[in-house]
Design an enzyme around this catalytic site. Structure first.
Site, PDB file in Angstrom:
ATOM      1  N   HIS D  81      12.714  -4.389  -7.463  1.00 23.99           N
ATOM      2  CA  HIS D  81      13.063  -3.483  -6.190  1.00 23.99           C
ATOM      3  C   HIS D  81      11.401  -3.037  -5.856  1.00 23.99           C
ATOM      4  N   ASP D 110     -10.406 -16.079  16.569  1.00 25.46           N
ATOM      5  CA  ASP D 110      -9.616 -16.299  15.336  1.00 25.46           C
ATOM      6  C   ASP D 110     -10.417 -15.389  14.232  1.00 25.46           C
ATOM      7  N   TRP D 163       7.531  -1.196 -12.024  1.00 24.34           N
ATOM      8  CA  TRP D 163       6.540  -1.723 -11.402  1.00 24.34           C
ATOM      9  C   TRP D 163       5.057  -1.731 -11.776  1.00 24.34           C
ATOM     10  N   SER D 193      -4.611 -13.716  -3.436  1.00 25.08           N
ATOM     11  CA  SER D 193      -4.135 -13.986  -2.110  1.00 25.08           C
ATOM     12  C   SER D 193      -4.691 -12.741  -1.153  1.00 25.08           C
ATOM     13  N   SER D 194      -4.515 -11.594  -1.914  1.00 24.78           N
ATOM     14  CA  SER D 194      -4.951 -10.384  -1.087  1.00 24.78           C
ATOM     15  C   SER D 194      -6.306 -10.201  -1.091  1.00 24.78           C
ATOM     16  N   HIS D 277      -3.696   3.443  -7.545  1.00 21.11           N
ATOM     17  CA  HIS D 277      -3.550   4.340  -6.407  1.00 21.11           C
ATOM     18  C   HIS D 277      -4.332   4.018  -5.168  1.00 21.11           C
ATOM     19  N   GLU D 279      -3.808   1.220  -4.078  1.00 21.61           N
ATOM     20  CA  GLU D 279      -2.987   0.498  -3.624  1.00 21.61           C
ATOM     21  C   GLU D 279      -1.958   1.242  -2.702  1.00 21.61           C
ATOM     22  N   TYR D 281      -2.911   3.752  -0.946  1.00 21.45           N
ATOM     23  CA  TYR D 281      -3.316   3.943   0.586  1.00 21.45           C
ATOM     24  C   TYR D 281      -3.443   2.574   1.295  1.00 21.45           C
ATOM     25  N   SER D 292      -1.963   5.476  15.221  1.00 22.06           N
ATOM     26  CA  SER D 292      -3.035   5.905  16.241  1.00 22.06           C
ATOM     27  C   SER D 292      -3.074   5.171  17.387  1.00 22.06           C
ATOM     28  N   HIS D 326      -4.037  10.944 -11.619  1.00 22.42           N
ATOM     29  CA  HIS D 326      -2.828  12.033 -11.480  1.00 22.42           C
ATOM     30  C   HIS D 326      -1.576  11.297 -11.731  1.00 22.42           C
ATOM     31  N   HIS D 327      -1.488  10.133 -11.889  1.00 21.53           N
ATOM     32  CA  HIS D 327      -0.211   9.465 -12.454  1.00 21.53           C
ATOM     33  C   HIS D 327      -0.272   9.409 -13.890  1.00 21.53           C
ATOM     34  N   THR D 352      -6.337  13.858   5.005  1.00 24.63           N
ATOM     35  CA  THR D 352      -5.123  13.319   5.795  1.00 24.63           C
ATOM     36  C   THR D 352      -4.440  14.603   6.742  1.00 24.63           C
ATOM     37  N   LYS D 355      -6.210  13.837  10.054  1.00 26.26           N
ATOM     38  CA  LYS D 355      -5.581  12.971  10.811  1.00 26.26           C
ATOM     39  C   LYS D 355      -4.263  13.470  11.412  1.00 26.26           C
ATOM     40  N   ARG D 474      13.933   9.341 -13.600  1.00 27.42           N
ATOM     41  CA  ARG D 474      13.776   8.028 -12.966  1.00 27.42           C
ATOM     42  C   ARG D 474      14.091   7.124 -13.938  1.00 27.42           C
TER      43      ARG D 474
HETATM   44  C1  HEA Z   1       7.789   0.569   0.274  1.00 25.68           C
HETATM   45  C2  HEA Z   1       8.515   0.600  -0.703  1.00 25.68           C
HETATM   46  C3  HEA Z   1       9.889   0.872  -0.826  1.00 25.68           C
HETATM   47  C4  HEA Z   1      11.039   0.811   0.102  1.00 25.68           C
HETATM   48  C5  HEA Z   1      11.136   0.685   1.445  1.00 25.68           C
HETATM   49  C6  HEA Z   1      11.872   1.329  -0.637  1.00 25.68           C
HETATM   50  C7  HEA Z   1      13.356   1.689  -0.325  1.00 25.68           C
HETATM   51  C8  HEA Z   1      14.530   2.044  -0.957  1.00 25.68           C
HETATM   52  N1  HEA Z   1      14.402   2.419  -2.248  1.00 25.68           N
HETATM   53 FE1  HEA Z   1      13.003   2.339  -3.751  1.00 25.68          FE
HETATM   54  N2  HEA Z   1      11.549   2.306  -4.752  1.00 25.68           N
HETATM   55  C9  HEA Z   1      10.145   1.811  -4.618  1.00 25.68           C
HETATM   56  C10 HEA Z   1       9.592   1.322  -3.145  1.00 25.68           C
HETATM   57  C11 HEA Z   1      10.457   1.292  -2.070  1.00 25.68           C
HETATM   58  N3  HEA Z   1      11.672   1.400  -2.163  1.00 25.68           N
HETATM   59  C12 HEA Z   1       9.258   1.750  -5.646  1.00 25.68           C
HETATM   60  C13 HEA Z   1       7.739   1.427  -5.884  1.00 25.68           C
HETATM   61  C14 HEA Z   1      10.052   2.216  -6.701  1.00 25.68           C
HETATM   62  C15 HEA Z   1       9.586   2.341  -8.190  1.00 25.68           C
HETATM   63  C16 HEA Z   1      10.201   1.345  -9.025  1.00 25.68           C
HETATM   64  C17 HEA Z   1       9.998   1.560 -10.416  1.00 25.68           C
HETATM   65  O1  HEA Z   1      10.402   2.522 -11.083  1.00 25.68           O
HETATM   66  O2  HEA Z   1       9.413   0.595 -10.934  1.00 25.68           O
HETATM   67  C18 HEA Z   1      11.501   2.438  -6.174  1.00 25.68           C
HETATM   68  C19 HEA Z   1      12.454   2.919  -6.741  1.00 25.68           C
HETATM   69  C20 HEA Z   1      13.756   3.343  -6.319  1.00 25.68           C
HETATM   70  C21 HEA Z   1      14.681   3.877  -7.048  1.00 25.68           C
HETATM   71  C22 HEA Z   1      14.639   4.778  -8.346  1.00 25.68           C
HETATM   72  C23 HEA Z   1      15.149   3.486  -9.391  1.00 25.68           C
HETATM   73  C24 HEA Z   1      14.893   4.445 -10.701  1.00 25.68           C
HETATM   74  O3  HEA Z   1      13.913   4.974 -11.155  1.00 25.68           O
HETATM   75  O4  HEA Z   1      15.932   4.113 -11.651  1.00 25.68           O
HETATM   76  C25 HEA Z   1      15.685   3.958  -6.208  1.00 25.68           C
HETATM   77  C26 HEA Z   1      17.094   4.719  -6.256  1.00 25.68           C
HETATM   78  O5  HEA Z   1      17.786   5.310  -5.718  1.00 25.68           O
HETATM   79  C27 HEA Z   1      15.335   3.591  -4.902  1.00 25.68           C
HETATM   80  C28 HEA Z   1      16.232   3.334  -3.684  1.00 25.68           C
HETATM   81  C29 HEA Z   1      15.817   2.879  -2.610  1.00 25.68           C
HETATM   82  C30 HEA Z   1      16.519   2.736  -1.468  1.00 25.68           C
HETATM   83  C31 HEA Z   1      18.073   3.096  -1.205  1.00 25.68           C
HETATM   84  C32 HEA Z   1      15.851   2.279  -0.404  1.00 25.68           C
HETATM   85  C33 HEA Z   1      16.217   1.806   1.036  1.00 25.68           C
HETATM   86  O6  HEA Z   1      15.708   2.493   1.869  1.00 25.68           O
HETATM   87  C34 HEA Z   1      15.997   0.328   1.104  1.00 25.68           C
HETATM   88  C35 HEA Z   1      16.660   0.143   2.506  1.00 25.68           C
HETATM   89  C36 HEA Z   1      16.688  -1.344   2.996  1.00 25.68           C
HETATM   90  C37 HEA Z   1      18.000  -2.182   2.861  1.00 25.68           C
HETATM   91  C38 HEA Z   1      19.132  -1.467   2.564  1.00 25.68           C
HETATM   92  C39 HEA Z   1      17.922  -3.650   3.032  1.00 25.68           C
HETATM   93  C40 HEA Z   1      18.813  -3.790   4.234  1.00 25.68           C
HETATM   94  C41 HEA Z   1      19.807  -4.911   3.811  1.00 25.68           C
HETATM   95  C42 HEA Z   1      20.607  -5.420   4.681  1.00 25.68           C
HETATM   96  C43 HEA Z   1      20.805  -5.105   6.039  1.00 25.68           C
HETATM   97  C44 HEA Z   1      21.427  -6.659   3.984  1.00 25.68           C
HETATM   98  C45 HEA Z   1      21.381  -7.734   5.041  1.00 25.68           C
HETATM   99  C46 HEA Z   1      21.397  -8.828   3.888  1.00 25.68           C
HETATM  100  C47 HEA Z   1      21.015 -10.307   4.482  1.00 25.68           C
HETATM  101  C48 HEA Z   1      21.130 -10.380   5.735  1.00 25.68           C
HETATM  102  C49 HEA Z   1      21.242 -11.150   3.375  1.00 25.68           C
HETATM  103  N4  HEA Z   1      14.073   3.160  -4.956  1.00 25.68           N
HETATM  104  C1  HEA Z   2       2.068   5.551   0.890  1.00 25.01           C
HETATM  105  C2  HEA Z   2       2.087   5.834  -0.330  1.00 25.01           C
HETATM  106  C3  HEA Z   2       1.428   7.064  -0.908  1.00 25.01           C
HETATM  107  C4  HEA Z   2       0.796   8.061  -0.050  1.00 25.01           C
HETATM  108  C5  HEA Z   2       0.034   8.089   1.086  1.00 25.01           C
HETATM  109  C6  HEA Z   2       0.672   9.103  -1.129  1.00 25.01           C
HETATM  110  C7  HEA Z   2      -0.016  10.307  -0.768  1.00 25.01           C
HETATM  111  C8  HEA Z   2      -0.180  11.163  -1.898  1.00 25.01           C
HETATM  112  N1  HEA Z   2       0.338  11.270  -3.314  1.00 25.01           N
HETATM  113 FE1  HEA Z   2       1.558   9.911  -3.989  1.00 25.01          FE
HETATM  114  N2  HEA Z   2       2.530   8.365  -4.992  1.00 25.01           N
HETATM  115  C9  HEA Z   2       2.924   6.985  -4.393  1.00 25.01           C
HETATM  116  C10 HEA Z   2       2.591   6.729  -2.805  1.00 25.01           C
HETATM  117  C11 HEA Z   2       1.892   7.320  -2.131  1.00 25.01           C
HETATM  118  N3  HEA Z   2       1.499   8.919  -2.343  1.00 25.01           N
HETATM  119  C12 HEA Z   2       3.458   6.365  -5.173  1.00 25.01           C
HETATM  120  C13 HEA Z   2       4.394   4.768  -4.929  1.00 25.01           C
HETATM  121  C14 HEA Z   2       3.763   6.929  -6.091  1.00 25.01           C
HETATM  122  C15 HEA Z   2       4.545   6.715  -7.677  1.00 25.01           C
HETATM  123  C16 HEA Z   2       4.178   5.694  -8.363  1.00 25.01           C
HETATM  124  C17 HEA Z   2       5.170   5.447  -9.529  1.00 25.01           C
HETATM  125  O1  HEA Z   2       5.088   6.403 -10.403  1.00 25.01           O
HETATM  126  O2  HEA Z   2       5.972   4.676  -9.270  1.00 25.01           O
HETATM  127  C18 HEA Z   2       3.206   8.262  -6.094  1.00 25.01           C
HETATM  128  C19 HEA Z   2       3.040   9.208  -7.109  1.00 25.01           C
HETATM  129  C20 HEA Z   2       2.015  10.381  -6.788  1.00 25.01           C
HETATM  130  C21 HEA Z   2       1.582  11.021  -8.019  1.00 25.01           C
HETATM  131  C22 HEA Z   2       2.032  11.007  -9.366  1.00 25.01           C
HETATM  132  C23 HEA Z   2       3.264  11.767  -9.599  1.00 25.01           C
HETATM  133  C24 HEA Z   2       3.717  11.290 -11.306  1.00 25.01           C
HETATM  134  O3  HEA Z   2       4.221  10.435 -11.347  1.00 25.01           O
HETATM  135  O4  HEA Z   2       3.660  12.413 -11.826  1.00 25.01           O
HETATM  136  C25 HEA Z   2       0.777  12.101  -7.542  1.00 25.01           C
HETATM  137  C26 HEA Z   2       0.053  12.990  -8.296  1.00 25.01           C
HETATM  138  O5  HEA Z   2      -0.555  13.884  -7.929  1.00 25.01           O
HETATM  139  C27 HEA Z   2       0.816  11.905  -6.068  1.00 25.01           C
HETATM  140  C28 HEA Z   2       0.056  12.752  -5.210  1.00 25.01           C
HETATM  141  C29 HEA Z   2      -0.213  12.226  -3.810  1.00 25.01           C
HETATM  142  C30 HEA Z   2      -1.003  13.025  -3.028  1.00 25.01           C
HETATM  143  C31 HEA Z   2      -1.738  14.245  -3.039  1.00 25.01           C
HETATM  144  C32 HEA Z   2      -0.920  12.195  -1.715  1.00 25.01           C
HETATM  145  C33 HEA Z   2      -1.641  12.639  -0.418  1.00 25.01           C
HETATM  146  O6  HEA Z   2      -2.322  11.529   0.084  1.00 25.01           O
HETATM  147  C34 HEA Z   2      -0.966  12.992   0.624  1.00 25.01           C
HETATM  148  C35 HEA Z   2      -1.574  14.002   1.685  1.00 25.01           C
HETATM  149  C36 HEA Z   2      -0.625  14.243   3.081  1.00 25.01           C
HETATM  150  C37 HEA Z   2      -0.580  15.586   3.115  1.00 25.01           C
HETATM  151  C38 HEA Z   2      -1.007  16.864   2.045  1.00 25.01           C
HETATM  152  C39 HEA Z   2       0.179  15.939   4.155  1.00 25.01           C
HETATM  153  C40 HEA Z   2      -0.467  16.232   5.567  1.00 25.01           C
HETATM  154  C41 HEA Z   2      -1.640  17.368   5.619  1.00 25.01           C
HETATM  155  C42 HEA Z   2      -1.616  18.383   6.375  1.00 25.01           C
HETATM  156  C43 HEA Z   2      -0.419  18.816   7.016  1.00 25.01           C
HETATM  157  C44 HEA Z   2      -2.657  19.202   5.807  1.00 25.01           C
HETATM  158  C45 HEA Z   2      -2.349  20.675   5.341  1.00 25.01           C
HETATM  159  C46 HEA Z   2      -2.034  20.589   3.862  1.00 25.01           C
HETATM  160  C47 HEA Z   2      -2.271  21.227   2.989  1.00 25.01           C
HETATM  161  C48 HEA Z   2      -3.157  22.501   3.153  1.00 25.01           C
HETATM  162  C49 HEA Z   2      -1.696  21.355   1.832  1.00 25.01           C
HETATM  163  N4  HEA Z   2       1.723  10.881  -5.649  1.00 25.01           N
HETATM  164 CU   LIG Z   3      -1.514   8.160  -6.795  1.00 18.30          CU
END
Ligand code: HEA
Ligand code: HEA
Ligand SMILES: [Cu+2]
Ligand code: CUA
Lengths: 338, 194, 101, 653
Positions: D81, D110, D163, D193-194, D277, D279, D281, D292, D326-327, D352, D355, D474
């Site tokens: 997932h 292009d 993942w 690819s990327s 990380h 990634e 962004y 925007s 921070h991870h 952020t 923005k 989790r």
């Molecule tokens: C962009 C990224 C993204 C998105 C969109 C989602 C979407 C969703 N995620 Fe995801 N999630 C991750 C990225 C994302 N996740 C990542 C990175 C992890 C960490 C994995 C890890 O720990 O390694 C995670 C882990 C994660 C967990 C934690 C698992 C665990 O730690 O044990 C859970 C649990 O509830 C969860 C739930 C969901 C749900 C309910 C959605 C829903 O929003 C999904 C909504 C979409 C659908 C429901 C699809 C619709 C399908 C149909 C309409 C059927 C049609 C079918 C046909 C036509 C064949 N996700």
């Molecule tokens: C789209 C992807 C995305 C984005 C944009 C961010 C944005 C941020 N993330 Fe997140 N992050 C993930 C995707 C993302 N993260 C994922 C996938 C994981 C888990 C990976 C995994 O373990 O599987 C993760 C995990 C993760 C961790 C690790 C947690 C842990 O495993 O223990 C941390 C720790 O610092 C963190 C911090 C932040 C911060 C500070 C931002 C900042 O960029 C956010 C900044 C935005 C705001 C703050 C809001 C707007 C700001 C204002 C309105 C201004 C005023 C605000 C203040 C004065 C506070 N993120």
């Molecule tokens: Cu991070």
């Protein structure tokens, strides 16, 4: 349109209200009800940040929702002024967050170093991670146990931790944050419980098939009880059981079915020391077993001994094909290991 | 490039393919950076077993390093000749570069087999793994470079000659070649001398 | 073609540069053998020499000196980024070896 | 009467592909628009798969101690997932936008290297299929010496290391079988690819801008593409090497991450997050770009603080490289590093925030047209802020040691990934729908989609906040009844199905509107950027004549003037201009040369999976097949001229 906007507004405020009221009663793993100074320190820091975040959230949502209402396109509305930016405003909303963050940063950094400091006069316990259970050693007393860590109340405890296989992560939510157990390297964590109580622990880091069942307990006892516990733990298990009792039969099964290859019961088998499996010397004193996934009772033990991988997929304890009778005897024997 | 030659652009002054190559080389720094970091990290560790210093043959490696270094010279001379529209010389220098590269590769293969016979295999220990992966990755780059160079030389032979901005661009490959050389400059010091 | 502002060197210049590179390499190898004499300066010196060679090849052979600003920044950006990130990693993991074990 | 532009059918060694329609035209295309559309559909397909996997997860978690899935299946499901959503859904959907829009926004015909672009796409397909072939060929099981009570079913024979594949758990000793090899090699192919597309986009933006399109006149979406390309270019090499190490460890007996052999498991964490990380962004910046574009258009106001938004984007990208640990706050890092990385993480909130506030400045005082794209853009702001703020609570290191590895983190990243990236993407899909298909989507269904998704989303991921803080870890297959977490988990699972419903509504809208939607005018939103100056759907040649750009938001300024008060007034000439543009757009005067279709990208790309299989099964024949495909592909590529003359001929429609 109006209704939708209203709905949206409600959606948000209701949500944040829920957040504050939805806290689950009696959640044994609740990180929001600290029961010791370390966890409390973290808790305070969290709430400080939380309220700031709530403030920022309502500010942003306020502006957003207001705009949706007020600046919505309506018939007869004139074209808007074409504003390209405003340096003063932009500077402000750059600087203010900086100040807010600086304010949080100070206590954060202080707390980081506070938590990392080794407390004086701490009880030292070694925590060793195994797939999928925690082993505890008390080097000062020469004690080895598993699953249930016993600590004295109101005393700092210093954990020295490492892993025997993959990464694990030791977490007692009510006492402190988490810390990884890493193979080949030591990490440290401090615990301190206010009073006598039982706390839940769990492995945080994903460590393979039965990660979810890698749990634990921390039992904090009064000083008196703790000393009693220590003294009892130091004792060997009874070797000579009353003849022809079920327990004695169980001991025979234990000695002959291969259990000794992996388990140690001090005083019962020549070879002592470390093995790959939990030390069973005082097994009956532990209220949980198998990585604290199961309560220590007859029913669960029967299930476990009959087929361990059924309970914990991937476990290193095989299904030894024991007969029902053997299991019954073993359970009786294990019950004597007080 | 695409979209017609007369399609107007906002000028930046860098030829498209060359720019692409520079971007690629900039990221190559991170490829090699990761490898070198790993190498240095493990080099500082105390781990039992055969060490790098037990197998090195510094005089040999110095000579092959020198050869690779000189291939950069022949490369730049080829480029220079092409700029002066001297097709003949261009081909000669190209071939020389490819040959020097090939000699370096041969040296590396010889070195690897020597090490192997001394009991220093890929999975012998952490030092051997990092060593082979790092220098092997560089060797792969040299290999690809040699293929490019020979290809370029062949195109030059077959057709009327190379052009500076034609399909297979000499400057573009020259950049790559020099980069492979500078990586070795670093590796020679980091891996062998320090 | 690229809008080079400065003139590229001549073949003669290239050969001279190559000779300098060769000499530097010889110096490196010599340093390696007389490590005992130079003592703890050897490693910094070796690194210094390598960086020198690096700059010469990039600057002259790859014509980075004569190249568009954009390209320069790009390449330098990659270099600096790699140096900073990997230094931190090395410090972190290096220290881990040192203190934790 | 339309002019059909056809390539001359000339043969090189191979006969050139020449179909304009049908299957082969898609397979061999090098047209950025077609590639974009293919990216879009394929990525959406994977989004559905990833979503289904999530639904399966949620069924298992709906009750404590549930037994719907086995542990092996559960672990495989969350790994796939996460991997699918990140690498096979969000990234490629963003790539779809980049491909389709980038040349249009900068007025190019292009991208800089069209065939390379096709290569990126086919490599991505190859990587995705390779990764998913694990369900057919892969194997997984207990760690060496461990026991299983039952065989692992097909659902469980997939990568199961999470993942981010933490070592040594994902190494050969603790994850035997081939599934994790599929993961490592699959990501390797996807990474190549990327990387290729990153080079392509960087060069395109630097060199292919039309006349007058100076950097500071580029649309913000183009800017964000640029920033993403940088992030990709500098972060992917690190993970590529790290994945090499994994493959070597698993296949060739090295011990890079195995302590017994002198390796270092924590090094993997550093290397992964050095990539990981940046990634995240990479995942969010495209959505920032899309939003925007949408906000100014539907507010009828210019973007507030254009320069600040652009620089903030780059600031985020730049700082994003310096926060990876921070991870690892709970991992083995020193307190000094904890403090340093905590601070650098906090700093990201500043750009952020810039923005967010500038977007608010954009809608403030505007005339908001609450069409579906705008709803998603506004929803994006709200939801992303929640996720961002929980991100800030993670940066408070001591607090994070409580939060890390719990559902509080899961809540954070779904709010930023779904509430952020996905909302932005849906907004973009609606916004550019008319441009791509020449038809309007159905507004009512769009609104319904938005509201069901909004509700379902918050119901799903909102409760995860307190579930996490109150102790749900989790990646746990089961949780104990006594933790009292059952109720909210049930709510979460219900929410997930509401999201699924909303996605079905979206699909219905899409399918219906593509066929039966109203015909779209070429500028349905009264938009600002130059992709709206060309007909809908975009003709193959994009711009009949290279546009010349005189200002930021050039198109808007061509249509609108400002009065004394600074209010927009439509120019008298606007209507005539639009008519003229439409006429011109459909009828190019000059002969247009376009890059020709080519077989070689797909041939080259199809070679890589064979190398993957060859490594896993240590098979020389497979490697040879791969090598042949690679050679044929690159040789043919090298000798095939990119473009040949096109003939323009008149044809009756
Ligand atoms: C962009 C990224 C993204 C998105 C969109 C989602 C979407 C969703 N995620 Fe995801 N999630 C991750 C990225 C994302 N996740 C990542 C990175 C992890 C960490 C994995 C890890 O720990 O390694 C995670 C882990 C994660 C967990 C934690 C698992 C665990 O730690 O044990 C859970 C649990 O509830 C969860 C739930 C969901 C749900 C309910 C959605 C829903 O929003 C999904 C909504 C979409 C659908 C429901 C699809 C619709 C399908 C149909 C309409 C059927 C049609 C079918 C046909 C036509 C064949 N996700
Ligand atoms: C789209 C992807 C995305 C984005 C944009 C961010 C944005 C941020 N993330 Fe997140 N992050 C993930 C995707 C993302 N993260 C994922 C996938 C994981 C888990 C990976 C995994 O373990 O599987 C993760 C995990 C993760 C961790 C690790 C947690 C842990 O495993 O223990 C941390 C720790 O610092 C963190 C911090 C932040 C911060 C500070 C931002 C900042 O960029 C956010 C900044 C935005 C705001 C703050 C809001 C707007 C700001 C204002 C309105 C201004 C005023 C605000 C203040 C004065 C506070 N993120
Ligand atoms: Cu991070
Ligand atoms: Cu041990 Cu999870």
């Amino acid at each position: 349109m109006n209704k939708k906007g209203l709905f949206k507004y409600k959606n948000f405020s209701v949500l944040s209200l829920i957040f504050l009221t939805a806290c689950i009663e009696n959640a044994p793993m609740d990180s929001l009800s600290p029961a010791g100074p370390y966890a409390r320190q973290i808790d305070e820091l969290f709430w400080l940040t939380f309220w700031i975040a709530v403030g920022v959230f309502f500010l942003v949502m306020g502006v957003l929702v207001f705009s949706v209402f007020y600046f919505r396109d309506m018939p007869g509305k004139p074209e808007p002024k074409q504003i390209h930016g405003n340096n003063v405003l932009e500077l402000m909303w750059t600087i203010i967050p900086v100040l807010i963050l600086a304010a949080i940063a100070v206590p954060t950094v202080r707390t980081i170093f506070d938590l990392a400091k080794e407390p004086e006069d701490a009880l030292k316990i070694e925590v060793i991670g195994h797939q999928w259970w925690f082993e505890y050693k008390y080097p000062e007393y020469g004690i080895t146990t598993a699953n249930v860590m016993v600590i004295p109340e109101d005393t700092p405890v210093r954990l020295e931790m490492w892993s025997n296989d993959v990464l694990h992560n030791y977490w007692v939510p009510k006492l402190n944050g988490k810390r990884y157990l890493v193979p080949g390297q030591k990490t440290y964590l401090n615990l301190h419980a206010d009073g006598a109580d039982e706390f839940w622990a769990q492995c945080g880091e994903y460590c393979g098939l039965s990660h979810s069942k890698m749990r634990g307990r921390v039992l904090s006892l009064t000083q008196e009880d703790f000393e009693k516990w220590i003294n009892n733990e130091k004792l060997n298990a009874e070797k000579d059981l009353p003849e022809s009792s079920l327990a004695a039969e169980g001991q025979q099964v234990y000695l002959n079915a291969g259990c000794t290859q992996c388990h140690v019961i001090n005083g019962v088998w020549d070879i002592q020391g470390d093995r790959i499996a939990p030390n069973l010397t005082h097994f009956a004193n532990r209220n949980v077993f198998a990585g604290a996934a199961l309560k220590n009772n007859k029913e669960n033990l029967t299930k476990w001994l009959a087929n361990p991988p059924e309970i914990k997929p991937g476990t290193f304890m095989p299904n030894l094909e024991l007969t029902e009778k053997e299991i019954e005897a073993l359970i009786a024997y294990l019950g004597t290991l007080k | 490039m695409s979209g017609g030659h007369d399609y107007p652009h906002e000028p930046t002054g860098v030829e498209t393919r060359k720019l692409g190559m520079w971007v690629f080389l900039s990221t190559e720094i991170l490829f090699f950076g990761t490898l070198i970091t790993t190498f240095l990290l493990f080099k500082g560790r105390d781990f039992p077993g055969i060490k790098l210093t037990d197998v090195y043959d510094i005089p040999f490696t110095s000579i092959s390093s020198f050869i690779l270094l000189m291939s950069s010279l022949t490369m730049v001379l080829a480029h220079n000749a092409l700029e002066n529209e001297d097709q003949e010389k261009t081909r000669v220098w190209l071939l020389a570069t490819a040959m020097l590269g090939a000699i370096f590769l041969a040296g590396q293969i010889y070195e690897f087999t020597e090490f192997y016979h001394k009991g220093f295999e890929l999975s012998t220990n952490i030092f051997s793994s990092t060593f082979y992966v790092l220098t092997g990755f560089h060797g792969l780059h040299v290999f690809i470079g040699v293929v490019f160079l020979i290809g370029l030389w062949a195109i030059g032979q077959r057709q009327q000659g190379l052009s500076l901005d034609g399909g297979m661009n000499l400057e573009f490959i020259a950049l790559y070649w020099h980069f492979v050389d500078i990586v070795w400059i670093v590796l020679f010091t980091v891996v062998y001398l320090i | 073609m690229s809008a080079d502002h400065k003139e590229h060197p001549t073949p003669k210049k290239y050969v001279q540069i190559a000779i300098v590179l060769g000499v530097l390499t010889a110096l490196e190898v010599t340093l390696y053998y007389i490590e005992d004499l130079v003592g703890s300066f050897t490693d910094p010196l070796l690194i210094f020499l390598a960086v020198g060679k690096y700059i010469i090849v990039v600057g002259w052979f790859m014509h980075l000196r004569f190249e568009n600003k954009m390209v320069n920044r790009f390449f330098a950006g990659g270099m600096i980024l790699a140096l900073v990130l990997f230094t931190i990693v090395m410090l972190e993991r290096g220290m881990a070896n040192f203190f934790f074990n | 009467m339309t002019k059909i532009i056809e390539p001359a059918k000339r043969t090189n060694i191979f006969r050139r592909p020449s179909s304009e329609y049908g299957f082969w035209s898609w397979v061999t295309t090098v047209d950025h628009k077609k590639i974009g559309i293919m990216y879009g559909y394929a990525a959406f397909f994977f989004l559905l798969i990833g979503g289904l996997e999530a639904l399966v997860l949620r069924i298992q978690l709906a009750q404590p101690d549930n037994s719907f899935l086995s542990a092996a299946e559960y672990n495989a499901m969350f790994t796939m997932h996460g991997t699918t959503m990140v690498f096979l859904a969000i990234m490629p959907i963003s790539a779809a936008f980049f491909n389709y829009l980038l040349p249009l926004q900068i007025g190019a015909r292009d991208v800089a290297f069209p065939r390379l672009n096709a290569l990126s796409f086919w490599l991505w397909v190859a990587g995705g299929l390779f990764l998913y072939s694990t369900f057919i060929f892969g194997t997984a099981g207990a760690p060496e010496g461990g026991y299983l009570a039952e065989e692992v079913g097909w659902l469980g024979n997939a990568p199961n290391g999470g993942w981010f594949g933490y070592q040594p758990n994902a190494g050969f000793k603790y994850s035997p079988g081939t599934a994790m090899d599929y993961w490592a090699l699959g990501l390797q192919i996807l990474g190549i690819s990327s990387l290729v597309s990153a080079f392509n986009f960087i060069v395109t933006i630097i060199n292919m801008r039309t006349k007058g399109m100076r950097f500071m006149r580029m649309p913000v979406f183009t800017w964000m593409t640029f920033a993403v390309a940088f992030l990709l270019a500098f972060s992917l090499p690190i993970i590529a090497i790290a994945l090499f190490y994994v493959t070597f460890d698993r296949q060739f007996g090295t011990t890079f991450f195995l302590v017994e052999g002198g390796g270092d498991p924590v090094l993997w964490q550093h290397l992964f997050w050095l990539f990981g990380h940046p990634e995240v962004y990479i995942l969010i910046l495209p959505a920032f770009g899309i939003v925007s574009e949408i906000l100014p258009t539907f507010s009828r106001k210019p973007l507030f603080g254009y320069a600040a938004i652009v620089f903030a984007g780059f600031g985020i990208a730049f700082i994003g490289f310096g926060v990876w640990a921070h991870h690892m706050f709970a991992s083995a890092i020193s307190p000094v590093a904890q403090a340093g990385f905590g601070l650098s993480t906090m700093v990201i909130a500043v750009p952020t925030g810039v923005k967010i506030f500038n977007w608010l400045g954009t809608i403030w005082g505007g005339k908001l047209n609450l069409k579906t794209p705008m709803l998603f853009a506004l929803g994006f702001i709200g939801m992303f802020v929640i996720g961002g703020l929980s991100g800030v609570t993670h940066s408070i290191v001591p607090a994070d040691t409580q939060q890390t590895d719990t559902y509080y983190i899961v809540a954070h990243f779904h709010y930023v990934l779904f509430g952020g990236a996905m909302f932005g993407i849906f907004g973009g899909l609606y916004y550019w729908f008319p441009k791509v298909w020449g038809r309007m989507y159905n507004e009512t269904l769009g609104q319904i989609h938005f509201w069901t998704m909004m509700i379902g989303f918050n119901l799903t991921f909102g409760p995860m906040h307190w579930l996490g803080l109150q102790g749900q870890v989790r990646r746990t297959w089961v949780y104990a009844e006594e933790t009292n977490l059952g109720f909210w988990n049930l709510i979460v699972s219900i929410g997930a199905f509401i999201i699924a419903l909303s996605i079905l509504i979206f699909m219905a809208n899409w399918i219906y509107s593509r066929r039966k939607g109203e015909k779209a005018p070429f500028d349905p939103w009264d938009a600002r950027t130059i992709e709206w100056t060309i007909p809908s759907p975009t003709p193959v040649w994009n711009f009949s004549k290279a546009p010349e750009v005189k200002a930021l938001d050039d198109f808007w300024h061509a249509k609108y003037d400002e009065d004394e008060e600074g209010r927009a007034v439509r120019r008298d000439t606007a209507d005539a201009l639009l008519l003229q543009l439409e006429e011109e757009g459909l009828n190019p005067e000059e002969e247009i040369e376009l890059p020709n279709p080519s077989y070689f990208p797909i041939i080259l790309a199809s070679g890589l999976p064979f190398f993957g299989y060859a490594v896993i099964y240590k098979s020389i024949p497979l490697a040879l097949i791969g090598a042949v495909l690679l050679l044929v592909g690159s040789f043919g590529w090298a000798i095939e001229p990119l473009e040949e003359e096109f003939t323009t001929k008149e044809e009756e429609e």
